[in-house]
Write an enzyme that holds these catalytic residues in place. Sequence first.
Site, PDB file in Angstrom:
ATOM      1  N   CYS A 116       0.711  -1.365  -0.089  1.00  0.00           N
ATOM      2  CA  CYS A 116      -0.172  -0.111   0.039  1.00  0.00           C
ATOM      3  C   CYS A 116       0.874   1.270   0.158  1.00  0.00           C
ATOM      4  O   CYS A 116       0.244   2.373  -0.013  1.00  0.00           O
ATOM      5  CB  CYS A 116      -1.090   0.005   1.170  1.00  0.00           C
ATOM      6  N   HIS A 257      -3.410   6.719   2.160  1.00  0.00           N
ATOM      7  CA  HIS A 257      -3.820   5.654   1.739  1.00  0.00           C
ATOM      8  C   HIS A 257      -5.336   5.124   2.357  1.00  0.00           C
ATOM      9  O   HIS A 257      -5.520   5.101   3.443  1.00  0.00           O
ATOM     10  CB  HIS A 257      -2.779   4.323   2.213  1.00  0.00           C
ATOM     11  N   ASN A 287     -10.206  -0.872   0.265  1.00  0.00           N
ATOM     12  CA  ASN A 287      -8.684  -0.528   0.442  1.00  0.00           C
ATOM     13  C   ASN A 287      -8.269  -1.304  -1.171  1.00  0.00           C
ATOM     14  O   ASN A 287      -8.407  -2.552  -1.054  1.00  0.00           O
ATOM     15  CB  ASN A 287      -8.213  -1.286   1.430  1.00  0.00           C
TER      16      ASN A 287
HETATM   17  N1  ACO Z   1     -17.513  -8.645  10.724  1.00  0.00           N
HETATM   18  C1  ACO Z   1     -18.115  -8.924  11.928  1.00  0.00           C
HETATM   19  N2  ACO Z   1     -16.866  -9.041  12.932  1.00  0.00           N
HETATM   20  C2  ACO Z   1     -15.937  -8.922  12.503  1.00  0.00           C
HETATM   21  C3  ACO Z   1     -15.398  -9.045  11.288  1.00  0.00           C
HETATM   22  C4  ACO Z   1     -16.245  -8.596  10.235  1.00  0.00           C
HETATM   23  N3  ACO Z   1     -15.882  -8.371   8.984  1.00  0.00           N
HETATM   24  N4  ACO Z   1     -14.063  -8.872  11.313  1.00  0.00           N
HETATM   25  C5  ACO Z   1     -13.649  -9.053  12.627  1.00  0.00           C
HETATM   26  N5  ACO Z   1     -14.668  -9.268  13.510  1.00  0.00           N
HETATM   27  C6  ACO Z   1     -14.890  -9.553  14.853  1.00  0.00           C
HETATM   28  C7  ACO Z   1     -13.548 -10.151  15.370  1.00  0.00           C
HETATM   29  O1  ACO Z   1     -13.592 -11.397  15.358  1.00  0.00           O
HETATM   30  C8  ACO Z   1     -13.707  -9.420  16.848  1.00  0.00           C
HETATM   31  O2  ACO Z   1     -14.580 -10.220  17.532  1.00  0.00           O
HETATM   32  P1  ACO Z   1     -14.106 -10.611  19.031  1.00  0.00           P
HETATM   33  O3  ACO Z   1     -14.069  -9.388  19.949  1.00  0.00           O
HETATM   34  O4  ACO Z   1     -15.316 -11.699  19.452  1.00  0.00           O
HETATM   35  O5  ACO Z   1     -12.863 -11.439  18.998  1.00  0.00           O
HETATM   36  C9  ACO Z   1     -14.227  -7.868  16.875  1.00  0.00           C
HETATM   37  O6  ACO Z   1     -14.874  -8.192  15.443  1.00  0.00           O
HETATM   38  C10 ACO Z   1     -13.400  -6.970  16.840  1.00  0.00           C
HETATM   39  O7  ACO Z   1     -12.275  -7.208  15.877  1.00  0.00           O
HETATM   40  P2  ACO Z   1     -10.810  -6.087  15.866  1.00  0.00           P
HETATM   41  O8  ACO Z   1     -10.003  -6.791  15.144  1.00  0.00           O
HETATM   42  O9  ACO Z   1     -10.447  -5.838  17.108  1.00  0.00           O
HETATM   43  O10 ACO Z   1     -11.564  -4.906  15.253  1.00  0.00           O
HETATM   44  P3  ACO Z   1     -10.928  -3.768  14.720  1.00  0.00           P
HETATM   45  O11 ACO Z   1     -11.926  -2.706  15.287  1.00  0.00           O
HETATM   46  O12 ACO Z   1      -9.605  -3.556  15.036  1.00  0.00           O
HETATM   47  O13 ACO Z   1     -11.314  -3.611  13.231  1.00  0.00           O
HETATM   48  C11 ACO Z   1     -10.053  -3.747  11.142  1.00  0.00           C
HETATM   49  C12 ACO Z   1     -10.622  -4.452  12.438  1.00  0.00           C
HETATM   50  C13 ACO Z   1     -10.939  -3.002  10.393  1.00  0.00           C
HETATM   51  C14 ACO Z   1      -9.102  -4.588  10.310  1.00  0.00           C
HETATM   52  C15 ACO Z   1      -9.055  -2.600  11.828  1.00  0.00           C
HETATM   53  O14 ACO Z   1      -8.127  -3.099  12.731  1.00  0.00           O
HETATM   54  C16 ACO Z   1      -8.141  -2.200  10.823  1.00  0.00           C
HETATM   55  O15 ACO Z   1      -8.389  -1.187   9.876  1.00  0.00           O
HETATM   56  N6  ACO Z   1      -6.930  -2.209  10.747  1.00  0.00           N
HETATM   57  C17 ACO Z   1      -5.740  -1.693   9.430  1.00  0.00           C
HETATM   58  C18 ACO Z   1      -5.968  -2.309   8.569  1.00  0.00           C
HETATM   59  C19 ACO Z   1      -4.939  -1.367   7.626  1.00  0.00           C
HETATM   60  O16 ACO Z   1      -4.758  -0.321   7.588  1.00  0.00           O
HETATM   61  N7  ACO Z   1      -4.484  -2.087   6.499  1.00  0.00           N
HETATM   62  C20 ACO Z   1      -3.576  -1.395   5.696  1.00  0.00           C
HETATM   63  C21 ACO Z   1      -2.803  -1.740   4.838  1.00  0.00           C
HETATM   64  S1  ACO Z   1      -3.367  -3.205   3.895  1.00  0.00           S
HETATM   65  C22 ACO Z   1      -1.958  -3.694   2.655  1.00  0.00           C
HETATM   66  O17 ACO Z   1      -0.947  -3.277   2.996  1.00  0.00           O
HETATM   67  C23 ACO Z   1      -2.192  -4.577   1.772  1.00  0.00           C
END
Ligand code: ACO
Length: 333
Positions: A116, A257, A287
Amino acid sequence: MKFDGAGIAITGSGSATPQAVVQNDDLSQLVETSDDWIRTRTGIRNRHLLEEGGSLSELAATAATRAIASAHLQPEDIDLVLLATSTPDDLFGSAAKVQHLIGARNAVAFDLTAACSGFVFGLVTAAQYLRTGAFQNVVVIGADILSRWVDWGDRTTCVLFGDGAGAVVCQRDEVDQLLGFEMYSDGSQNHCLNLSYQANPKYLVHDLTIQKGEYQAVTMNGREVYRFAVAKVPEVVEKTLFRSEIGVDDIDWLILHQANQRIIDAVAKRLKLPAEKVIANLHEYGNTSAASIPLALDEAIQAGKIKVGQTIVTSGFGAGLSWGCAIFRWGKS
Ligand code: ACO
């Protein structure tokens, strides 16, 4: 980083996205998720996915052709085609195919892999060739088709990604419009985000066992990547602004990004930048990895939001882990 001498002007932009749109509700047919969860955690509503038969090279070529036309150049004027992608059609690289498809018969072409961060790293790489006078006209493309590599049964990743391509034309110019940049890598955190090769042993001849495997689906420790992004992105932007002697008030537009609206909001807040100066389109595309910045840039230019001479701060971050910032003025002064 100050530079004395000939510089770079970014004079054209283009983008291309697949027609097929998948909404959040559609994904709840594949995994246990909901429109509400995806929207509130990420800001994403739709993503565009490439259908069977399409290719990364074609998508990238469409974006590049539009960028070259918008710069009022001909394909033959291009000296270098730089394709930032992590999802080439061919592991040997797809840039040469793009060079052929767009008719840039005088250009050399190569791929650049930095996930990214690929577009920002590509832009900075292009600037080096232009500043040294090696090339006059470079097209930098960010393109990715992550739908090929996502595990559509893994709700923690499949809801995040979309496909697309964006491109800019950079030209050697007397006035340097690339006002500053910073780039970083931290391989100690490499395990946080991967599209890795899994090798299986294969006995070949004599006592020789080689490896014959395949690439696995995208894996990500979302929380770690989130923490990394909200810490490193404001830091790199502030450092680039400081070293370029540009104040926050001088920023016309911030284009990060497009990974997560919460990351974008957190960075803008830390920089004390009003929401009106932040460009975001991830609600529509998700993304799109290396494509996300040039895609958002091109949309804002086409919409007449970004005007010639305005200062744009852009930052890419992602797998590697890698991150960087580039500050530039749009167009020739
Ligand atoms: N639908 C419903 N529930 C979900 C989903 C989903 N799609 N995905 C995860 N959950 C659940 C999890 O299992 C977890 O449940 P639990 O509490 O029972 O374990 C709960 O939701 C919370 O999960 P988290 O991972 O803590 O959620 P978070 O608020 O951190 O959001 C996310 C996740 C959106 C992925 C976030 O962490 C994020 O944006 N991270 C950065 C990603 C990024 O910036 N990537 C950039 C680079 S990409 C590249 O380089 C190719």
